[in-house]
Design a protein around this motif. Structure first.
Motif, PDB file in Angstrom:
ATOM      1  N   ILE A 127      -0.738   4.663   4.306  1.00 50.14           N
ATOM      2  CA  ILE A 127      -1.697   3.531   4.395  1.00 50.14           C
ATOM      3  C   ILE A 127      -1.227   2.611   5.452  1.00 50.14           C
ATOM      4  N   LYS A 128      -1.698   2.692   6.772  1.00 52.42           N
ATOM      5  CA  LYS A 128      -1.150   2.012   7.971  1.00 52.42           C
ATOM      6  C   LYS A 128      -1.821   0.593   8.496  1.00 52.42           C
ATOM      7  N   ASN A 129      -2.929   0.348   7.815  1.00 51.55           N
ATOM      8  CA  ASN A 129      -3.583  -0.803   8.246  1.00 51.55           C
ATOM      9  C   ASN A 129      -4.556  -1.400   6.900  1.00 51.55           C
ATOM     10  N   ASN A 159       4.136   0.724   2.302  1.00 50.57           N
ATOM     11  CA  ASN A 159       4.002  -0.191   3.359  1.00 50.57           C
ATOM     12  C   ASN A 159       3.656  -1.388   3.064  1.00 50.57           C
ATOM     13  N   ALA A 210     -10.356   0.584   1.763  1.00 42.28           N
ATOM     14  CA  ALA A 210     -11.349   1.494   2.018  1.00 42.28           C
ATOM     15  C   ALA A 210     -11.817   2.325   0.881  1.00 42.28           C
ATOM     16  N   PHE A 211     -10.785   2.533  -0.099  1.00 39.01           N
ATOM     17  CA  PHE A 211     -11.165   3.431  -1.255  1.00 39.01           C
ATOM     18  C   PHE A 211     -12.215   2.775  -2.054  1.00 39.01           C
ATOM     19  N   ALA A 269       0.928  -1.406  -0.010  1.00 39.92           N
ATOM     20  CA  ALA A 269      -0.098   0.181   0.001  1.00 39.92           C
ATOM     21  C   ALA A 269       0.847   1.447   0.174  1.00 39.92           C
ATOM     22  N   ASP A 302      -7.614  -2.420   6.858  1.00 34.41           N
ATOM     23  CA  ASP A 302      -8.771  -1.596   6.722  1.00 34.41           C
ATOM     24  C   ASP A 302      -8.787  -0.459   5.772  1.00 34.41           C
ATOM     25  N   ASP A 303      -7.757   0.406   6.139  1.00 37.49           N
ATOM     26  CA  ASP A 303      -7.694   1.686   5.282  1.00 37.49           C
ATOM     27  C   ASP A 303      -7.243   1.349   3.752  1.00 37.49           C
ATOM     28  N   ALA A 304      -6.476   0.285   3.670  1.00 38.37           N
ATOM     29  CA  ALA A 304      -5.790  -0.102   2.249  1.00 38.37           C
ATOM     30  C   ALA A 304      -7.210  -0.528   1.578  1.00 38.37           C
TER      31      ALA A 304
END
Length: 284
Positions: free
Chosen positions: A172-174, A250, A180-181, A168, A176-178
């Protein structure tokens, strides 16, 4: 029947034409026609269906093609072993997927060349399905491919397990965020790539079935696109840690079931191995 008859038979099948087969074999069409007729008489069946536009293998012809390729391979291996009876020399062709080519092939080639300088080692990368097909059809002597490979005709040796990770952009740290787009974009190789299949399977396990695919043709391309924030991807963790640890990306851990990939080295069971190939396999 002689081995040249089989070569002519394969040429007709490959070209779909008696005329083109004659050109490729540097002979005349009448000779090609005669040799195919002789084969059909010997086997007691038609090997080709003939139309005004194309010549195609019959079911019997397809069966003979399998044996013809095996005979050709055995003859070539016999020549190599007889000519090089007292030493390890020759030419072997090894296949691998893109990441194996980038990560392992240079060291393998260097080590093998130092140990067996008289052996020409040829590597080529392709999708796993293509590599398996090429080993089955004697175009490759062996190939590194992802497991499982459930084909009885193939011998396989487990090489290693490696962990796949989600890639990612740096912000992007986790997980779920990766994902979520909206819309989610994934950066992948073309269809048939094991990494793409794993990523799509992983997304499916998360209930995500709608996403846009950005197809690239190199590891460097994947890294560049992810770094630029154009999407997420998946690659072996070892590739990232060894070659791309300084990039603005990341790596995010996946569950072990989908994220663990086993690489095996496959060869055909039913043909004698040349001294050169045995030497290569002995490394594993």
């Amino acid at each position: 029947m002689n081995t040249n008859d089989l070569k002519i038979f394969e040429a007709v099948a490959a070209n779909g034409s008696f005329t083109k087969a004659a050109e490729s074999m540097f002979t005349v069409q009448s000779n090609v026609t005669a040799r195919i007729k002789s084969l059909e008489e010997e086997f007691g069946t038609e090997l080709f269906t003939r139309t005004s536009r194309k010549v195609e293998l019959t079911a019997a012809g397809q069966t003979l093609m399998q044996y013809s390729k095996q005979v050709g391979h055995l003859i070539e291996e016999a020549k190599k072993n007889i000519q090089n009876a007292d030493q390890v020399k020759g030419h072997i062709k090894i296949g691998c997927i893109e990441t194996t080519m980038a990560l392992k092939a240079p060291a393998i080639i260097s080590h093998f060349a130092d140990t067996y300088p008289e052996v020409e080692l040829e590597f080529r990368s392709a999708m796993a399905g293509s590599l398996i097909s090429d080993v089955m059809n004697y175009k490759l002597d062996a190939a590194f491919v992802p497991a499982p490979v459930n084909i009885p005709e193939l011998e396989q040796v487990m090489i290693k397990e490696e962990q796949l990770v989600i890639l990612a952009p740096a912000g992007i740290k986790n997980i779920d965020d990766a994902i979520a787009f909206s819309p989610l974009k994934i950066v992948v190789f073309d269809q048939g790539c094991v990494f793409r299949a794993r990523l799509e399977s992983w997304l499916g396990s998360k209930g995500i079935i709608r996403y846009k695919s950005i197809v690239v043709n190199s590891i460097e391309g994947i890294i560049n696109f992810v770094e630029a924030g154009l999407g997420v991807s998946i690659l072996p963790e070892e590739v990232i840690s060894q070659y791309y640890s300084n990039r603005k990306i990341n790596t995010l851990a996946m569950n072990k079931e989908i994220g663990t990939m086993t690489t095996v080295l496959i060869t055909r069971r039913d043909v004698p191995q040349s001294r050169a190939l045995k030497a290569f396999l002995d490394m594993y």
